[in-house]
Scaffold this active site. Structure first.
Site, PDB file in Angstrom:
ATOM      1  N   HIS A   1       0.837  -1.213   0.000  1.00  0.00           N
ATOM      2  CA  HIS A   1       0.000   0.000   0.000  1.00  0.00           C
ATOM      3  C   HIS A   1       0.863   1.250   0.000  1.00  0.00           C
ATOM      4  O   HIS A   1       1.983   1.252   0.505  1.00  0.00           O
ATOM      5  CB  HIS A   1      -1.017  -0.011   1.134  1.00  0.00           C
ATOM      6  CG  HIS A   1      -0.512   0.226   2.526  1.00  0.00           C
ATOM      7  ND1 HIS A   1      -0.461   1.478   3.088  1.00  0.00           N
ATOM      8  CD2 HIS A   1      -0.064  -0.609   3.486  1.00  0.00           C
ATOM      9  CE1 HIS A   1      -0.015   1.384   4.338  1.00  0.00           C
ATOM     10  NE2 HIS A   1       0.241   0.123   4.605  1.00  0.00           N
TER      11      HIS A   1
ATOM     12  N   ASP B   1       6.048   2.364   7.600  1.00  0.00           N
ATOM     13  CA  ASP B   1       4.695   1.922   7.214  1.00  0.00           C
ATOM     14  C   ASP B   1       4.010   3.004   6.404  1.00  0.00           C
ATOM     15  O   ASP B   1       3.487   3.962   6.977  1.00  0.00           O
ATOM     16  CB  ASP B   1       3.896   1.602   8.479  1.00  0.00           C
ATOM     17  CG  ASP B   1       2.498   1.090   8.167  1.00  0.00           C
ATOM     18  OD1 ASP B   1       2.216   0.797   6.985  1.00  0.00           O
ATOM     19  OD2 ASP B   1       1.682   0.986   9.101  1.00  0.00           O
TER      20      ASP B   1
ATOM     21  N   GLU C   1      -5.200   1.543   2.602  1.00  0.00           N
ATOM     22  CA  GLU C   1      -5.035   0.350   3.443  1.00  0.00           C
ATOM     23  C   GLU C   1      -5.210   0.744   4.892  1.00  0.00           C
ATOM     24  O   GLU C   1      -5.775   0.014   5.693  1.00  0.00           O
ATOM     25  CB  GLU C   1      -3.647  -0.264   3.212  1.00  0.00           C
ATOM     26  CG  GLU C   1      -3.420  -1.600   3.913  1.00  0.00           C
ATOM     27  CD  GLU C   1      -2.893  -1.497   5.339  1.00  0.00           C
ATOM     28  OE1 GLU C   1      -2.770  -2.537   5.998  1.00  0.00           O
ATOM     29  OE2 GLU C   1      -2.614  -0.374   5.811  1.00  0.00           O
ATOM     30  N   GLU C   2      -4.683   1.938   5.232  1.00  0.00           N
ATOM     31  CA  GLU C   2      -4.717   2.375   6.629  1.00  0.00           C
ATOM     32  C   GLU C   2      -6.138   2.614   7.128  1.00  0.00           C
ATOM     33  O   GLU C   2      -6.367   2.654   8.325  1.00  0.00           O
ATOM     34  CB  GLU C   2      -3.889   3.649   6.811  1.00  0.00           C
ATOM     35  CG  GLU C   2      -2.396   3.464   6.535  1.00  0.00           C
ATOM     36  CD  GLU C   2      -1.716   2.551   7.539  1.00  0.00           C
ATOM     37  OE1 GLU C   2      -2.392   2.008   8.429  1.00  0.00           O
ATOM     38  OE2 GLU C   2      -0.489   2.377   7.415  1.00  0.00           O
TER      39      GLU C   2
ATOM     40  N   ASP D   1       4.017  -5.023   3.149  1.00  0.00           N
ATOM     41  CA  ASP D   1       3.460  -3.766   3.659  1.00  0.00           C
ATOM     42  C   ASP D   1       4.662  -2.930   4.086  1.00  0.00           C
ATOM     43  O   ASP D   1       5.311  -2.287   3.265  1.00  0.00           O
ATOM     44  CB  ASP D   1       2.481  -4.100   4.789  1.00  0.00           C
ATOM     45  CG  ASP D   1       1.756  -2.899   5.356  1.00  0.00           C
ATOM     46  OD1 ASP D   1       2.384  -1.842   5.502  1.00  0.00           O
ATOM     47  OD2 ASP D   1       0.555  -3.016   5.688  1.00  0.00           O
TER      48      ASP D   1
ATOM     49  N   HIS E   1       2.885   4.683  13.016  1.00  0.00           N
ATOM     50  CA  HIS E   1       1.754   5.604  12.804  1.00  0.00           C
ATOM     51  C   HIS E   1       1.924   6.958  13.493  1.00  0.00           C
ATOM     52  O   HIS E   1       0.938   7.633  13.779  1.00  0.00           O
ATOM     53  CB  HIS E   1       0.422   4.959  13.218  1.00  0.00           C
ATOM     54  CG  HIS E   1      -0.018   3.863  12.298  1.00  0.00           C
ATOM     55  ND1 HIS E   1      -1.211   3.193  12.435  1.00  0.00           N
ATOM     56  CD2 HIS E   1       0.576   3.312  11.203  1.00  0.00           C
ATOM     57  CE1 HIS E   1      -1.332   2.283  11.482  1.00  0.00           C
ATOM     58  NE2 HIS E   1      -0.249   2.324  10.726  1.00  0.00           N
TER      59      HIS E   1
HETATM   60 ZN   LIG Z   1       0.886  -0.487   6.453  1.00  0.00          ZN
END
Ligand SMILES: [Zn+2]
Length: 727
Positions: free
Chosen positions: A368, A378, A415-416, A444, A538
């Site tokens: 993603h 990420d 995706e998140e 990912d 995140h």
């Molecule tokens: Zn991810």
């Protein structure tokens, strides 16, 4: 997204048999080629002697192409600005990918667009109103020397949170799991109508499960914070001095109930193409109703220090120097959360390298693109890897070295939020994928450290193991397989696939884009990464500098992942006979069934004939069909007749589809796979139909679910043995 399970929760990882198929391939030194019992050196599973030699030549060409400096540049570009799903920057990155892939020689590149529910925040505020007025900053501090962190990344929030204003006393509820609320109830602390403050981790549970649990227990609001014991100074040095989260770091994320159904909540089970039918948001089962907000421990500490009531049990206490009381009376907090319900466009970039011999059979590789902020690890580590892989495979194709089967590259979006674009794309092209897809390989976050981890269906264990024996670990110089076996889980930021000595975890939950392929379409999947200590997930600190200085200096592990991903794809694409090992599947199935049956036996009141008898019988049949197929594979590989191989390949490609039951598992019709589903925490539920019936103590349902599982196993056996017996 990628599930992050911190070391403290490893005890929860299911015990696995130390014996796996790949361990029979143990071999010596760093440069030793795979030596499979009874097969010559340089053998590759799925290839005859001539095929393997040709494949080795292709791989040698390929392995020279990935470049550390290029992957670094891709990473710097991808992470130069925040690129949340639906933003102009993320759309521009899609266009950048499309242009580059085309220029590099990928044959067909298109951007597939979906219009989906992507809620953005308008106002997010948390205040103590009494006894002492105070307002949470909900901001992350800039770090000197890291210019990215000086940017304003906008309001922090949890996607699909309810909107509203709640003023209520706070209770501290540990991890926010059902057993935490049970403890509070047993100690006469009434949580209804209050605001729960909970920790992200220990034991790990997906934040959406915390929201569902809070909602079911009658809470009016939810605050989720990162305790320093879980991902901050309790683990080690914090950013910028080390990998762990500093005082103000905040873990954003989605909280939809995608363990019920992923993808756009307004189009459950069908694609959000322009003009698609949409359900009313109030009828969407995957959208939470209560407001929820993520916090740093710097903010949460002020609330924790003000809590009254008795002290929490020892396991609930984190790393802050305070008493961790459970509250219930004071303080009073006001949460104000306004989230829009915008329908926004997302973009999936899809490129195809047409196969030279079997263009209708597809190996799909996906990552993603969307990030909560910069997405250092990420997902941009994976996105940069995908870019260098596209460049390398494109260069091979332009040099006339085409894969025999088609290789599809996919850059997913949103995706998140709720695995959105992969789910919508999978639903949109379900018929074609059912006919054409050989396997899906997901990356990912490709790199937060040096420890290789892989999760996959058991039929792909052998492919993965052989591949990582043929790619070198950059730091040690031994193979990635050997390096992975040497490292212990104590290294980790640790994902929940710490599977003892097994290289490949076969317990598949959810948390990334492989879900639609496995659970909805019955396509074999692999999910891989290099992991390490990683406490900035995140947050704004998950950025280029974190990766370049801490996660992967020199970008060597990014490049190792490009090589692993590419070699695995090339072996699937070029194999004479598809490298699927159903003997491994039979073994795992037997293990899973024994385990769930034991849970049934251990349950009070389980007497009489086992409802698992038909399952056991079906597994025995499957195991003998698998070993007959194994012999047949070996013969077809040795033979030179293409007709034989064509028929066999077609059979092999479709076996995974047999595990699907069109009715799905009880209460979750979207999740059709009978061997795997995510628990509501995202952890793996093996044999979900029977397992959940055992947990519910529902014997009638258990008998029915065992019958359905046995039928799925019988379908797989038939798929295999029809072909075997006719030849
Ligand atoms: Zn991810």
């Amino acid at each position: 997204m990628r599930i992050i399970l911190l070391a403290g929760a490893l005890a929860l990882a299911p015990a696995q048999s130390p014996q796996t198929v790949h361990q029979q391939f143990t071999s010596g030194g760093a440069r030793t080629r795979v030596q499979i019992l009874g097969q010559p050196r340089n053998a590759i599973f799925g290839f005859g002697t001539a095929g393997a030699a040709a494949e080795r030549r292709v791989e040698a060409r390929f392995l020279a192409l990935p470049s550390e400096s290029r992957v670094r540049n891709f990473h710097r570009f991808l992470t130069a600005a925040p690129h949340v799903a639906g933003s102009p920057r993320n759309a521009a990155l899609a266009e950048w990918q499309r242009r580059n892939w085309q220029a590099w020689g990928i044959d067909e590149v298109e951007i597939v667009r979906h219009d989906v529910l992507l809620p953005y925040p308008q106002e997010v505020r948390v205040e103590i109103t009494a006894p002492q007025p105070w307002r949470a900053s909900l901001k992350e501090d800039p770090i000197p020397g890291d210019r990215d962190t000086a940017r304003d990344p906008g309001l922090v929030y949890l996607a699909y949170s309810g909107s509203g204003e709640v003023t209520a006393p706070v209770v501290y509820a540990g991890s926010g799991n059902p057993e935490n609320y049970d403890w509070l109830a047993a100690h006469a602390i009434d949580v209804r109508g209050k605001i729960a403050l909970v920790r992200y981790s220990v034991p790990y549970s997906y934040r959406g499960f915390k929201a569902l649990t809070a909602q079911q227990r009658g809470l009016a609001g939810l605050l989720i914070y990162s305790d320093p014991a879980d991902d901050g100074y309790g683990k080690g040095k914090t950013y910028p001095d080390g990998p762990w989260g500093p005082a103000s770091h905040i873990q954003r994320g989605g909280i939809p109930f995608d363990f019920l159904v992923p993808g756009d909540p307004l189009t459950p089970g069908w694609a959000s193409v322009p003009g698609a039918k949409r359900i009313d948001p109030k009828d969407a089962v995957s959208i939470p109703t209560i407001p929820a907000v993520p916090m740093s421990y710097r903010d949460a500490r002020v609330i924790l220090e003000s809590l009254d009531g008795p002290e929490a049990p020892a396991e609930w206490r984190g790393g802050l120097p305070l008493a961790y009381r459970v509250g219930g009376g004071a303080p009073t907090v006001r949460m104000t959360v306004k989230i829009d319900s915008g329908i926004r466009e997302i973009q999936t970039v899809v490129g195809r390298i047409r196969g030279s011999e079997r263009p209708d059979e597809e190996i799909i590789l996906g990552n993603h693109r969307d990030a909560w902020i910069f997405g250092g690890v990420d997902p941009s580590s994976g996105s940069a890897t995908l870019m260098d892989l596209a460049r390398s495979l494109g260069a091979l194709a332009r040099a006339g070295i085409r894969p025999k089967r088609t290789i599809v590259l996919a850059s997913w979006d949103a995706e998140e939020f709720t695995l959105t674009s992969s789910t919508e794309w999978g639903e949109q092209f379900a018929d074609a994928l059912t006919r054409r897809a050989v396997a899906y390989i997901n990356v990912d976050s490709s790199t937060s450290g040096r420890r290789f981890t892989a999760s996959a269906v058991p039929s792909l264990n052998r492919l993965i193991t052989e591949t990582v024996r043929d790619v070198r670990d950059p730091a040690s110089g031994v193979s990635v397989a050997d390096a992975a076996q040497r490292m212990t889980s104590s290294e980790g930021g640790a994902l929940p696939n710490a599977a003892g000595r097994d290289l490949v975890n076969n317990r598949l939950g959810s948390g990334s884009d492989y879900t639609v392929f496995l659970n909805f379409l019955g396509i074999p999947i692999v999910d891989m990464s290099f992991d390490g200590p990683y406490g900035v997930y995140h947050s704004m600190y998950d950025n280029h500098q974190w990766v370049a200085r801490i996660g992967d200096p020199g970008f060597r592990y990014h490049t190792a992942m490009t090589k692993i991903w590419g070699v695995m794809a090339l072996r699937l694409a070029n194999a004479d006979v598809l490298p699927f090992d159903f003997g491994a599947y039979a073994k795992r199935l037997d293990e899973f069934s024994t385990e769930v049956e034991k849970r049934w036996r251990d349950r009070a009141g389980s007497t009489g004939a086992s409802p698992f008898a038909p399952v056991r019988e079906a597994i025995a049949t499957f195991a003998s069909a698998a070993s007959a197929l194994d012999a047949r594979q070996a013969r077809a590989i040795a033979a030179s007749g293409a007709a034989d191989r064509d028929a066999l390949n077609h059979t092999l490609m479709l076996v995974e589809r047999a595990w699907l039951d069109p009715d799905g598992i009880p209460g979750r019709p979207w999740y059709k796979h009978q061997l795997y589903a995510p628990k509501f925490t995202y952890a793996a539920e093996i044999l979900p139909g029977p397992a959940e019936a055992v947990a519910a103590g529902d014997d009638a349902r258990l008998a029915e679910q065992c019958r359905r599982l046995a039928a799925a196993i019988a379908r797989a056996s038939a798929a295999i043995s029809d072909r075997v017996s006719t030849r």
